[in-house]
Design an enzyme around this catalytic site. Sequence first.
Site, PDB file in Angstrom:
ATOM      1  N   SER A 150       0.834  -1.202   0.000  1.00 56.04           N
ATOM      2  CA  SER A 150       0.000   0.000   0.000  1.00 56.04           C
ATOM      3  C   SER A 150       0.865   1.247   0.000  1.00 56.04           C
ATOM      4  O   SER A 150       1.775   1.380   0.836  1.00 56.04           O
ATOM      5  CB  SER A 150      -0.902   0.018   1.246  1.00 56.04           C
ATOM      6  OG  SER A 150      -1.810  -1.055   1.199  1.00 56.04           O
TER       7      SER A 150
ATOM      8  N   HIS B 192      -3.886  -1.364  -4.679  1.00 52.99           N
ATOM      9  CA  HIS B 192      -3.260  -2.624  -5.111  1.00 52.99           C
ATOM     10  C   HIS B 192      -3.815  -2.956  -6.488  1.00 52.99           C
ATOM     11  O   HIS B 192      -4.981  -3.309  -6.642  1.00 52.99           O
ATOM     12  CB  HIS B 192      -3.547  -3.738  -4.094  1.00 52.99           C
ATOM     13  CG  HIS B 192      -2.853  -3.497  -2.784  1.00 52.99           C
ATOM     14  ND1 HIS B 192      -1.724  -4.183  -2.394  1.00 52.99           N
ATOM     15  CD2 HIS B 192      -3.123  -2.622  -1.794  1.00 52.99           C
ATOM     16  CE1 HIS B 192      -1.327  -3.746  -1.214  1.00 52.99           C
ATOM     17  NE2 HIS B 192      -2.159  -2.798  -0.829  1.00 52.99           N
TER      18      HIS B 192
ATOM     19  N   HIS C 222      -3.897  -9.996   0.650  1.00 51.76           N
ATOM     20  CA  HIS C 222      -3.745  -9.948   2.102  1.00 51.76           C
ATOM     21  C   HIS C 222      -4.552 -11.061   2.758  1.00 51.76           C
ATOM     22  O   HIS C 222      -5.584 -11.488   2.228  1.00 51.76           O
ATOM     23  CB  HIS C 222      -4.226  -8.601   2.659  1.00 51.76           C
ATOM     24  CG  HIS C 222      -3.532  -7.422   2.072  1.00 51.76           C
ATOM     25  ND1 HIS C 222      -3.905  -6.855   0.863  1.00 51.76           N
ATOM     26  CD2 HIS C 222      -2.462  -6.719   2.504  1.00 51.76           C
ATOM     27  CE1 HIS C 222      -3.109  -5.836   0.596  1.00 51.76           C
ATOM     28  NE2 HIS C 222      -2.223  -5.729   1.563  1.00 51.76           N
TER      29      HIS C 222
ATOM     30  N   TYR D 177      -6.446 -10.873   5.238  1.00 54.66           N
ATOM     31  CA  TYR D 177      -7.807 -10.444   5.595  1.00 54.66           C
ATOM     32  C   TYR D 177      -8.778 -10.519   4.414  1.00 54.66           C
ATOM     33  O   TYR D 177      -9.990 -10.373   4.581  1.00 54.66           O
ATOM     34  CB  TYR D 177      -7.815  -9.034   6.202  1.00 54.66           C
ATOM     35  CG  TYR D 177      -7.263  -7.942   5.325  1.00 54.66           C
ATOM     36  CD1 TYR D 177      -6.024  -7.375   5.599  1.00 54.66           C
ATOM     37  CD2 TYR D 177      -7.972  -7.453   4.236  1.00 54.66           C
ATOM     38  CE1 TYR D 177      -5.502  -6.358   4.807  1.00 54.66           C
ATOM     39  CE2 TYR D 177      -7.469  -6.455   3.430  1.00 54.66           C
ATOM     40  CZ  TYR D 177      -6.228  -5.916   3.713  1.00 54.66           C
ATOM     41  OH  TYR D 177      -5.715  -4.919   2.915  1.00 54.66           O
ATOM     42  N   GLU D 178      -8.255 -10.739   3.194  1.00 56.58           N
ATOM     43  CA  GLU D 178      -9.174 -10.843   2.045  1.00 56.58           C
ATOM     44  C   GLU D 178      -9.910 -12.185   2.031  1.00 56.58           C
ATOM     45  O   GLU D 178     -10.875 -12.366   1.282  1.00 56.58           O
ATOM     46  CB  GLU D 178      -8.405 -10.624   0.736  1.00 56.58           C
ATOM     47  CG  GLU D 178      -7.801  -9.233   0.609  1.00 56.58           C
ATOM     48  CD  GLU D 178      -6.919  -9.089  -0.629  1.00 56.58           C
ATOM     49  OE1 GLU D 178      -7.286  -9.639  -1.688  1.00 56.58           O
ATOM     50  OE2 GLU D 178      -5.870  -8.428  -0.527  1.00 56.58           O
TER      51      GLU D 178
ATOM     52  N   ALA E 279       3.037  -0.727   3.924  1.00 56.31           N
ATOM     53  CA  ALA E 279       2.694   0.450   4.717  1.00 56.31           C
ATOM     54  C   ALA E 279       2.497  -0.025   6.144  1.00 56.31           C
ATOM     55  O   ALA E 279       1.933  -1.094   6.374  1.00 56.31           O
ATOM     56  CB  ALA E 279       1.413   1.093   4.209  1.00 56.31           C
TER      57      ALA E 279
ATOM     58  N   MET F 214      -0.115  -5.488   8.125  1.00 57.89           N
ATOM     59  CA  MET F 214      -1.027  -6.601   7.831  1.00 57.89           C
ATOM     60  C   MET F 214      -0.527  -7.442   6.655  1.00 57.89           C
ATOM     61  O   MET F 214      -1.321  -8.013   5.899  1.00 57.89           O
ATOM     62  CB  MET F 214      -2.424  -6.053   7.484  1.00 57.89           C
ATOM     63  CG  MET F 214      -3.039  -5.140   8.517  1.00 57.89           C
ATOM     64  SD  MET F 214      -4.674  -4.567   7.966  1.00 57.89           S
ATOM     65  CE  MET F 214      -4.930  -3.168   9.075  1.00 57.89           C
ATOM     66  N   SER F 215       0.781  -7.524   6.485  1.00 57.77           N
ATOM     67  CA  SER F 215       1.288  -8.331   5.352  1.00 57.77           C
ATOM     68  C   SER F 215       2.709  -8.785   5.631  1.00 57.77           C
ATOM     69  O   SER F 215       3.118  -8.900   6.757  1.00 57.77           O
ATOM     70  CB  SER F 215       1.234  -7.484   4.071  1.00 57.77           C
ATOM     71  OG  SER F 215       2.217  -6.448   4.157  1.00 57.77           O
TER      72      SER F 215
ATOM     73  N   ASN G 186       1.637   6.208   9.256  1.00 58.04           N
ATOM     74  CA  ASN G 186       0.893   6.779  10.385  1.00 58.04           C
ATOM     75  C   ASN G 186       1.563   6.390  11.691  1.00 58.04           C
ATOM     76  O   ASN G 186       2.265   5.379  11.764  1.00 58.04           O
ATOM     77  CB  ASN G 186      -0.556   6.264  10.381  1.00 58.04           C
ATOM     78  CG  ASN G 186      -0.610   4.750  10.383  1.00 58.04           C
ATOM     79  OD1 ASN G 186      -0.499   4.130   9.317  1.00 58.04           O
ATOM     80  ND2 ASN G 186      -0.728   4.145  11.566  1.00 58.04           N
TER      81      ASN G 186
ATOM     82  N   HIS H 222      -7.394   4.093   5.566  1.00 57.89           N
ATOM     83  CA  HIS H 222      -6.603   3.631   4.426  1.00 57.89           C
ATOM     84  C   HIS H 222      -6.326   4.756   3.426  1.00 57.89           C
ATOM     85  O   HIS H 222      -5.271   4.778   2.791  1.00 57.89           O
ATOM     86  CB  HIS H 222      -7.320   2.467   3.725  1.00 57.89           C
ATOM     87  CG  HIS H 222      -6.490   1.763   2.694  1.00 57.89           C
ATOM     88  ND1 HIS H 222      -5.246   1.227   2.957  1.00 57.89           N
ATOM     89  CD2 HIS H 222      -6.734   1.523   1.376  1.00 57.89           C
ATOM     90  CE1 HIS H 222      -4.770   0.689   1.852  1.00 57.89           C
ATOM     91  NE2 HIS H 222      -5.640   0.845   0.882  1.00 57.89           N
TER      92      HIS H 222
END
Length: 270
Positions: free
Chosen positions: A32, A64, A86, A88-89, A116, A204-205, A233, A245
């Site tokens: 990201s 993405h 990811h 979470y997908e 990110a 998250m990756s 952030n 996001h």
Amino acid sequence: MSDAFVRAAEAAQALRERAGVASFDAAVVLGSGWVPAADALGTPSAEIAVTDLPGFAPPAVAGHAGRIRVVECGGRHVLVFLGRTHLYEGHGTDAVVHGVRTALAAGVRTVVLTNAAGGLRPETQRVGEPVLISDHINLTGDHPLTGATFVDMSEAYSARLRDLARTADPSLAEGVYAALRGPTYETPAEIRMLRTLGADLVGMSTALETIAARRGLPDAEPAEVLAFSLVTNVAAGLSDRHLDHAEVLAEGRAAAARMGALLATLVPKL
Ligand SMILES: O=P(O)(O)O[C@@H]1C[C@H](O)[C@@H](CO)O1
Ligand SMILES: Nc1nc2[nH]cnc2c(=O)[nH]1
């Protein structure tokens, strides 16, 4: 051979044919906010939608693109993944690491992963700055490997490539990346826990992809991994800002020139 490895071999063969390249040397996965930096790696000789290749899930996250560029960089054939899948997908860990496995099956032995992340400490809270990942903590609750294939993870992130990165940019901070499943960002209490656990960055990756790269394939040696977080952030609860996001992607656009220059410097030297 497991179905996942077979699918990676099939995707690699399709990639070779579409690109007209027999074997690739390196892969760069743009997370990201990093995709705007892709142009710095050169004009692609081919660009392929991942959905044209076996085993890839369609892109599902803003920022993405779900495309793979083939570029020649420093005399090396490089696969540039414009985005990733990811956990979470909801497609499972094989889908998350399919891109890395496909790259290994296509000959790649050096993988650059970017993401990110939120910053947990002052030295990793310079929003818009990249941080070199020294190690990871896999808190996703999942794992891409099954069975009695034991993998040494004592140098998950290549010391050689980290030295290369620090030489190229001595200003780089370095930190431990905690990988969570998402899609929620963390609560302030979770961030305090992660700091206690020794994490400097949270995302998250990346971790599952690194594991897959370090395992290699039944017929492919493990790849060296170099990884960077773009701090987009300050982590939850450490500032009065709320996380979203759109802000992550905006920070990526703002940092594109700096991220592109970093990758363009490093990729020819991998
Ligand atoms: O692909 P990465 O890990 O860079 O994306 C991060 C994690 C989430 O997908 C997204 C949240 O803003 O950014
Ligand atoms: N989990 C997580 N992922 C991110 N991606 C970008 N920022 C963050 C964050 O603060 N937490």
